[in-house]
Design a protein around this motif. Structure first.
Motif, PDB file in Angstrom:
ATOM      1  N   GLU A 156       0.990  33.075 -11.390  1.00 30.43           N
ATOM      2  CA  GLU A 156      -0.396  33.896 -11.641  1.00 30.43           C
ATOM      3  C   GLU A 156      -0.839  32.982 -13.011  1.00 30.43           C
ATOM      4  O   GLU A 156      -2.216  32.933 -13.422  1.00 30.43           O
ATOM      5  CB  GLU A 156      -0.268  34.932 -12.491  1.00 30.43           C
ATOM      6  N   HIS A 157      -0.187  32.169 -13.717  1.00 28.47           N
ATOM      7  CA  HIS A 157      -0.583  31.633 -14.848  1.00 28.47           C
ATOM      8  C   HIS A 157      -0.286  30.177 -14.950  1.00 28.47           C
ATOM      9  O   HIS A 157       0.686  29.549 -15.792  1.00 28.47           O
ATOM     10  CB  HIS A 157       0.226  32.041 -16.342  1.00 28.47           C
ATOM     11  N   VAL A 158      -0.718  29.383 -13.916  1.00 28.00           N
ATOM     12  CA  VAL A 158      -0.256  28.112 -13.861  1.00 28.00           C
ATOM     13  C   VAL A 158      -1.279  26.833 -14.655  1.00 28.00           C
ATOM     14  O   VAL A 158      -2.386  27.074 -14.418  1.00 28.00           O
ATOM     15  CB  VAL A 158      -0.257  27.498 -12.406  1.00 28.00           C
ATOM     16  N   ASP A 159      -0.620  26.197 -15.500  1.00 21.82           N
ATOM     17  CA  ASP A 159      -1.246  25.092 -15.850  1.00 21.82           C
ATOM     18  C   ASP A 159      -1.695  23.944 -14.829  1.00 21.82           C
ATOM     19  O   ASP A 159      -0.633  23.489 -13.934  1.00 21.82           O
ATOM     20  CB  ASP A 159      -0.508  24.200 -17.025  1.00 21.82           C
ATOM     21  N   PHE A 160      -2.813  23.837 -14.695  1.00 22.85           N
ATOM     22  CA  PHE A 160      -3.304  22.943 -13.426  1.00 22.85           C
ATOM     23  C   PHE A 160      -2.366  21.548 -13.359  1.00 22.85           C
ATOM     24  O   PHE A 160      -2.523  20.950 -12.401  1.00 22.85           O
ATOM     25  CB  PHE A 160      -4.824  22.656 -13.683  1.00 22.85           C
ATOM     26  N   THR A 187     -10.143  27.704  -6.826  1.00 23.92           N
ATOM     27  CA  THR A 187     -11.433  27.630  -6.526  1.00 23.92           C
ATOM     28  C   THR A 187     -12.204  26.445  -7.294  1.00 23.92           C
ATOM     29  O   THR A 187     -13.210  26.201  -7.177  1.00 23.92           O
ATOM     30  CB  THR A 187     -12.175  28.981  -6.603  1.00 23.92           C
ATOM     31  N   ALA A 188     -11.621  26.140  -8.405  1.00 21.55           N
ATOM     32  CA  ALA A 188     -12.119  25.282  -9.369  1.00 21.55           C
ATOM     33  C   ALA A 188     -12.551  24.054  -8.774  1.00 21.55           C
ATOM     34  O   ALA A 188     -11.530  23.284  -8.147  1.00 21.55           O
ATOM     35  CB  ALA A 188     -11.095  25.134 -10.695  1.00 21.55           C
ATOM     36  N   PRO A 189     -13.662  23.552  -8.773  1.00 16.94           N
ATOM     37  CA  PRO A 189     -14.088  22.272  -8.029  1.00 16.94           C
ATOM     38  C   PRO A 189     -13.273  20.925  -8.493  1.00 16.94           C
ATOM     39  O   PRO A 189     -12.956  20.430  -7.489  1.00 16.94           O
ATOM     40  CB  PRO A 189     -15.607  22.073  -8.643  1.00 16.94           C
TER      41      PRO A 189
END
Length: 457
Positions: free
Chosen positions: A333-337, A368-370
Motif C-alpha cells: 500500500e505504500h510503495v516507493d515508485f 494510475t500515475a501517467p
C-alpha cells in the motif's frame, strides 16, 4: 519598608508594572489581529476600501487595524471574522503558551513515535476555529507540518506536481506573518520550508532554509538530520559527516531508540553512496532485522528500499530484485515508485522478458500515475525488442523529469536512454544525451561547491 521602598512606593511600582504589562499585551494582540485581517483581506482579493465599506469603517481605520495601531472591540472583531467566513474571532490569548507546548510535544513525538505524532497533529487540526484566533499563524504552521509529513504518512513516494505546488504556496503564504512566530516556531517553519524544497529536489534552496532554521534552534536533531541527508545527495561528504556527528551528540543527549535507528539508517545510506557496498548492505540488513524486532515498519521499509537501490546501482541485479520484491510485497500500500524502476530494469539487464511482462502487468493494474505507466510501457517494449516504442515512452518520462527539474531522475533516465539509443545505433542522440549528463553534473558540482563554502563560513 521592603527592598528599599515604602508601602506607597511599592504600590506605585506594582501599578506601573501592571500598566506596562497590559500595554505590551495590547500591542501584541493588536499586531496579531492586524496580521489576521491583512492576510484574509488579501486572500479574498479585497482592497482596504472594500473591507472598510463592508464593515462600515473608514479606510484609515482598517489601515490602523492592520498596522496593529488599534484593537477593535470584541464584537467588531467577530464581525470582521464573519466577513471572512468564520463564526467569530476566538479570543484564546490565554492559551497561546499551552498551544506552544503542544507544538513542542508534536516535535518530540516526531523523534520518538511518528505514529503518535501524526495522531496529535490530526487532533490539533480538527479545530478549524483556530484559523480565526490569536493562534492563526501557529495553526497555519501546523497545516504546513501536516502537508509535509501527514499527507504522505510514513511512506516515501514521488510527489506530484500539484502536491509540490501546494506545498510551495503554503510556505509562501506563511512567510507573510512568520515574524509572529517564537524562535522555536520560526525554526520549525524554516525546516519545513527546507523540506518543501527538498521534496521539490531543489537542494540548494533547501540547504538555505535549513541554515536559517539552525539560526533559531541550533539543537534541532531533525534539521541536522535533513542537512546530513542533503549533503549526501550533493556528495558533500565532509559536510555530511559533520552533521551526522552533531546528530549523534543530540541522540546521546535524548537517548531515543527511534533516533538511533534513524541515524543508523542515514549512516548506512552514506556508506552506500560512497561505494562501501558490503558495509552498507550489512548495516541495512541489521537495521531491517531490528525494525522487524521492534515492529518499526518505517525502518523496515527504508532498509529494504535502500538495499534494493544499493544493489541496483552496483549492478547486482539478483539482489536488487529480491529486495525490491520483498518491499513491494510487504508494503504494497505504500510503495516507493523507484522500486518499480529498479525491479524492471534489473530484469531487463538479465534479459528476463517473462518477468518484465509479468511485473509490468501487475504494476499497470495497480498504478494510475501517467509517468509510472509510461515508464512501465517503455520497459516492457524494450524487453520485447520494440526499441522505437521504448525510446518514445522513456523519452516522455525523461522530459517530464527535466521539466520538473529533478536532476537525480534526469540522470537515471538519461543513462537508460543512452543505452537504448546505443542499441538503436543513434550516435547523434547518444552524444546529445552525454552532453546533457555532463551539464547536469556541472550543475550539481556548482551546488556542492556553494554548500561546501557556506558550511566553512
Amino acid at each position: 519598608m521592603k527592598n528599599g521602598m515604602g508601602d506607597g512606593e511599592g504600590v506605585r511600582y506594582n501599578t506601573l508594572m501592571e500598566k506596562e504589562h497590559n500595554q505590551k499585551e495590547f500591542y501584541q494582540k493588536a499586531m496579531i489581529f492586524g496580521r489576521f485581517v491583512r492576510f484574509y483581506r488579501q486572500q479574498n482579493g479585497w482592497s482596504l476600501e472594500n473591507l472598510g465599506h463592508t464593515m462600515h469603517m473608514s479606510y484609515s481605520t482598517i489601515r490602523r487595524v492592520e498596522l496593529g495601531e488599534t484593537l477593535l472591540l470584541p464584537d467588531e472583531m467577530d464581525q470582521i471574522a464573519q466577513v471572512f467566513g468564520f463564526e467569530s474571532f476566538l479570543d484564546n490569548w490565554h492559551l497561546l503558551d499551552a498551544y506552544a507546548t503542544q507544538l513542542d510535544d508534536i516535535r518530540h513525538f516526531h523523534l520518538v513515535d511518528i505514529e503518535r505524532m501524526l495522531d496529535k497533529l490530526d487532533a490539533f487540526l480538527r479545530n478549524p476555529q483556530l484559523k480565526a484566533s490569536y493562534f492563526f499563524a501557529g495553526y497555519a504552521l501546523l497545516e504546513l507540518y501536516a502537508m509535509v509529513y501527514a499527507k504522505k504518512g510514513l511512506m516515501k513516494t514521488i510527489w506530484t506536481k500539484e502536491e509540490r505546488q501546494a506545498l510551495r504556496a503554503k510556505v509562501d503564504e506563511i512567510a507573510a506573518f512568520k515574524d509572529l512566530f517564537s524562535n522555536r516556531q520560526r525554526a520549525v517553519y524554516e525546516q519545513l520550508a527546507g523540506d518543501t524544497w527538498y521534496e521539490c529536489l531543489r537542494f540548494e534552496q533547501a540547504w538555505t532554509c535549513y541554515e536559517r532554521a539552525l539560526c533559531f534552534d541550533k539543537t534541532s536533531y531533525l534539521t541536522h538530520l535533513r542537512m546530513a541527508d542533503t549533503a549526501m545527495i550533493l556528495n558533500c561528504d565532509q559536510v555530511a559527516r559533520n552533521h551526522l556527528a552533531r546528530c549523534q551528540q543530540l541522540v546521546f543527549a535524548t537517548a531515543s531508540s527511534e533516533q538511533f535507528l534513524q541515524l543508523a539508517l542515514l549512516e548506512a545510506i552514506f556508506l552506500a553512496r560512497n561505494n562501501e557496498r558490503e558495509a552498507a548492505q550489512a548495516a541495512l540488513l541489521n537495521l531491517y532485522e531490528e525494525g522487524v524486532r521492534t515492529q518499526n515498519t518505517f525502518i523496515q521499509r527504508q532498509a529494504l528500499d535502500n538495499l534494493a537501490q544499493t544493489a541496483f546501482f552496483a549492478k547486482d541485479d539478483m539482489n536488487a530484485i529480491v529486495f525490491a520484491k520483498r518491499s513491494i510485497e510487504q508494503f504494497g500500500e505504500h510503495v516507493d515508485f523507484a522500486l518499480y524502476f529498479y525491479l524492471l530494469f534489473s530484469y531487463l539487464r538479465l534479459d528476463d522478458s517473462h518477468h518484465v511482462r509479468q511485473w509490468s502487468e501487475w504494476i499497470l493494474r495497480r498504478e494510475t500515475a501517467p509517468l509510472v505507466r509510461y515508464f512501465v510501457e517503455g520497459a516492457l517494449a524494450w524487453s520485447e525488442g520494440e526499441l522505437e516504442k521504448a525510446d518514445e515512452a522513456l523519452g516522455i518520462v525523461y522530459s517530464e523529469m527535466a521539466l520538473h527539474q529533478e536532476p537525480g531522475w534526469e540522470c537515471f533516465f538519461l543513462e537508460r536512454l543512452i543505452d537504448l539509443n546505443a542499441q538503436l545505433g543513434r550516435v547523434d542522440r547518444v552524444e546529445t544525451y552525454h552532453r546533457r549528463l555532463l551539464a547536469l553534473e556541472r550543475r550539481k558540482q556548482k551546488t556542492r561547491s556553494i554548500v561546501g563554502l557556506r558550511e566553512k563560513d
